[in-house]
Design an enzyme around this catalytic site. Structure first.
Site, short mmCIF file in Angstrom:
data_model
loop_
_atom_site.label_atom_id
_atom_site.label_comp_id
_atom_site.label_asym_id
_atom_site.label_seq_id
_atom_site.Cartn_x
_atom_site.Cartn_y
_atom_site.Cartn_z
N GLY A 219 0.74 -1.10 0.11
CA GLY A 219 -0.68 0.18 -0.58
C GLY A 219 0.98 1.74 -0.36
O GLY A 219 0.37 2.55 -0.89
N CYS A 347 15.77 -0.01 -0.77
CA CYS A 347 16.11 -1.05 -0.21
C CYS A 347 16.89 -2.03 0.30
O CYS A 347 17.31 -2.93 0.78
CB CYS A 347 14.59 -2.04 -0.01
SG CYS A 347 12.77 -1.11 -0.13
#
Length: 745
Positions: A219, A347
């Site tokens: 999300g 990341c």
């Protein structure tokens, strides 16, 4: 501490592939849930039923957006959990089927440019579950598209294949129909996961019309809260709950559902389904936005190249490199202009190269300098215009450090010593009264040197090497050609054959009021020299090549090496150099910038024995110990062809040296040292504290030998930590501002 607070500049956030701000409608939905719809969806009373209605209505909206009319759609904490669940489900199914588990040559395939969460998860569970399959990367072409022929050749042996819909670094969009054909034509039963995290809201999806078995979503990549995601599981695909417990989500994923997170998804899904909704832009509009940003970048940075092919990429991602700039330099520049971008994947583990661009076969410099700029489909024209204005201002600021090809005008006259680095390689520029000497030039820094010398209007007196380098060729001939220097009577290391004798009684070159004297220091190589920087007879610094390194010594196992000669050279250096004179090596494997004989005696037992007033070992004993140390260099350092010396350091700042703004306020008139670059100062209009960028910190020390406590600061605290560690190792009282300017705004 007003000097640490930059003038107010609106933030331009262009890193939405990492995460997005939460949409105002989503924030309102979360607030409503936390205020009024706080029930547990598993409860059977009215409050719980209202909560369940919100959850199930959101699930139905997601089915419509994803084209998932059948199959399971499970709320998760995000994509990483979804990936774990998919892999565990697939491999648990394999574990229960002996005919698959015992098959020879079995494979687990993943795209070479997949997010690291995918191959790392495959390897982890492959080992833990005892599947014992070979985990193999599917190659990609220069556009980042999967090699379909490779898939066809190997799919028959694959237990699971993991691909992605849209790449997080380049925006490369896979043709899922073509990938499906390549897989299913060879192996209809193979389990297939598609990472759809970057696809949501950027390309149409019809999951139930495909044979995709698992598709995770997150999300926070599309304006919802962090901590909420979805996992699509095809009807009849093997499934094993990754989180067992109370049986929520129909037993598919236990744990009380994250209702605020689910609520934040609902307005996003509603907007995606409503063609008249004004929140998200059309694909045509987004393509126009990308074109405008691309034009702004190309105008701002003439050496810029795009690393992603726009024809096969979603319009919201631009990946680029600028010749002559490391990604860290560009990140600092953009951040100073209050533009938020990232280098490669946010990341990732912090590697200096992009494994995605490496897999695509792009040149090394593009991989090392890659910047990812990404915007969301809710971008407005006003935001875009503001972003382009800020990019232009960031480019303009480069005039202040001679880094912009269109503005080669000196705005600040360079004087003294400049240290430039490319990886672990060090190069130095010595400037005095308009004259310059270059020491140990390396190829990646040639353009930077040409820019600086041209911008400053410097006259180059010499281009010197400290020795014949084993790990790279000297860039001196290329640099001389680029600068248009006439050939001169010099030796193999660039030293003028007719050099005079200087104040130290050694061959010397005068540069302004400085002298650079050459002292033979054979050992690492037979031609090694040290270049001594002095004012008259006062030696301030020495360029020592690889003779002395931070925490170690140059290796002596080359053909032209001689450990006994190195012993004698170290003795000579100890007699010639002041203990506190700066040593400037040709390699810096620990990012410590500079050192001194005094500092090396504390950290290098072998050197300490050599330099002891009463000799503690002779040449033969030294050579024997040195040979044992050199044995540790059989494996080259990652990213280098060869490591030029043994170093062993584990230097950490103490907790007392890492200051917060509150700590800083308690210090008695601290001397603040800004280690950022001059263009960053210009963009943020900071106060009049001492300016000493890392490349000029050695010169700052030469000008300020007094032992005053120094508090270093920078944008994020990373460079100031380097500076403080280097200064501490020299014995200076040094601190750094933890979190830097970023946490003071």
């Amino acid at each position: 501490m007003g000097a640490l607070t930059p003038s107010g500049i609106d933030e331009v956030y262009l890193d939405t592939n990492a995460t997005t701000p939460v949409l105002p409608e989503a924030v309102a939905a979360v607030e409503e849930v936390m205020r009024a719809l706080y029930g547990n969806p598993s409860s059977t009373h009215i409050t719980g039923l209202k909560a369940r209605h919100l959850m199930e209505s959101t699930r139905q909206l997601a089915r419509q957006v994803l084209g998932a009319s059948n199959g399971h759609l499970i709320f998760t904490s995000g994509a990483t959990e979804g990936i774990q669940t998919a892999v565990v489900s697939a491999l648990s199914s394999v574990k229960s089927q002996p005919e698959l588990l015992n098959r020879p040559g079995k494979l687990l395939l993943y795209g070479a440019t997949e997010h690291k969460a995918v191959p790392n998860t495959l390897k982890h569970w492959n080992q833990l579950l005892g599947i014992d399959a070979e985990v193999m990367a599917i190659p990609v072409n220069h556009q980042g598209l999967l090699d379909l022929d490779f898939i066809r050749r190997h799919a028959k042996d694959a237990l699971m294949i993991c691909t992605m819909a849209v790449n997080n670094e380049t925006g490369a969009r896979q043709d899922l129909s073509a990938v499906e054909e390549a897989i299913r034509s060879q192996n209809p039963q193979c389990l297939w996961m598609v990472d759809c995290v970057q696809a949501l809201g950027k390309m149409p999806l019809a999951l139930s019309d495909t044979s995709i078995d698992y598709a995770p979503f997150s999300g926070h990549k599309l304006y919802a809260m962090k901590g909420i995601g979805l996992l699509y599981v095809r009807q009849k695909a093997p499934f094993s709950p990754f989180i067992a417990g109370g049986g929520q989500e129909q037993g598919l994923r236990s744990g009380t559902e994250n209702l605020p997170g689910i609520a934040s998804l609902k307005p996003i899904l509603e907007a995606l389904l409503d063609p008249a909704h004004s929140t998200f832009r059309s694909v045509d509009t987004l393509n126009g936005f990308r074109a405008q940003l691309a034009d702004a970048l190309l105008t701002a940075f003439p050496g810029l190249v795009f690393n992603n092919d726009f024809s096969v990429s979603v319009p919201t991602t631009l990946n680029f490199s600028v010749k002559g700039f490391a990604s860290k330099e560009l990140l600092d520049l953009f951040d100073a202009a209050n533009i938020r971008v990232s280098s490669g994947s946010a990341c990732s583990s912090g590697a200096t190269r992009s494994f995605v661009l490496d897999a695509m076969g792009l040149p090394a410099w593009q991989s090392e300098a890659a910047i990812r700029l990404s915007f969301g489909p809710a971008m407005t024209q006003a935001q875009l215009d503001h972003a382009c204005e800020r990019i232009a201002k960031a480019s303009d600021a480069l005039r202040y450090s001679c880094r912009h090809p269109g503005h080669l005008k000196p705005t600040e006259q360079l004087e003294g010593l400049v240290q430039l680095k490319s990886g672990a390689d060090c190069c130095y520029l010595l400037v005095s009264q308009g004259q310059a000497i270059v020491i140990d030039p390396v190829s990646p820094l040639v353009e930077r040197l040409v820019e600086t010398i041209s911008c400053q209007g410097l006259q180059v007196a010499a281009i010197l090497d400290t020795h014949g380098h084993a790990d790279h060729l000297s860039a001196a001939p290329v640099l001389a050609e680029r600068l248009g220097l006439a050939s001169s009577d010099v030796d193999a290391l660039g030293w003028p054959q007719q050099a005079s004798t200087g104040p130290l009684g050694l061959p010397a070159i005068a540069v302004g009021d400085n002298w650079l004297s050459r002292m033979a220091t054979p050992g690492h190589t037979s031609d090694a020299v040290a270049l001594l920087l002095s004012k008259g007879e006062d030696i301030q610094a020495a360029f020592v090549g690889d003779t002395v390194l931070h925490g170690g010594l140059g290796r002596t196992d080359f053909e032209s090496s001689d450990a006994k000669a190195l012993y004698r050279s170290l003795k000579a250096l100890g007699q010639q150099l002041p203990a506190k004179a700066l040593l400037l090596p040709a390699h810096d494997y620990h990012n410590l910038l500079f050192t001194s004989l005094e500092a090396e005696r504390r950290s290098n037992p072998l050197l300490a024995q050599v330099l002891a007033p009463v000799s503690m070992l002779d040449e033969a004993a030294f050579a024997d110990q040195k040979a044992r140390l050199d044995q540790a260099l059989d494996t080259p350092m990652e990213g280098c062809e060869i490591r030029c010396g043994v170093t062993n350091l584990n230097l950490k700042l103490s907790a007392e040296q890492e200051l917060t703004l509150d700590d800083l306020a308690l210090l008695d008139t601290p001397l603040l040292v800004d280690v950022r670059e001059s263009h960053e100062h210009h963009l943020q209009h900071l106060g009049n504290d001492a300016s000493a960028p890392l490349s000029r910190l050695a010169q700052y020390l030469l000008e300020h030998p007094e032992d005053k406590p120094l508090v270093c600061y920078c944008r994020s605290g990373s460079r100031s930590q380097v500076a403080a560690a280097a200064l501490t190792r020299l014995g200076r009282r040094a601190y750094h501002l933890k979190g830097g300017v970023a946490l003071s705004q």
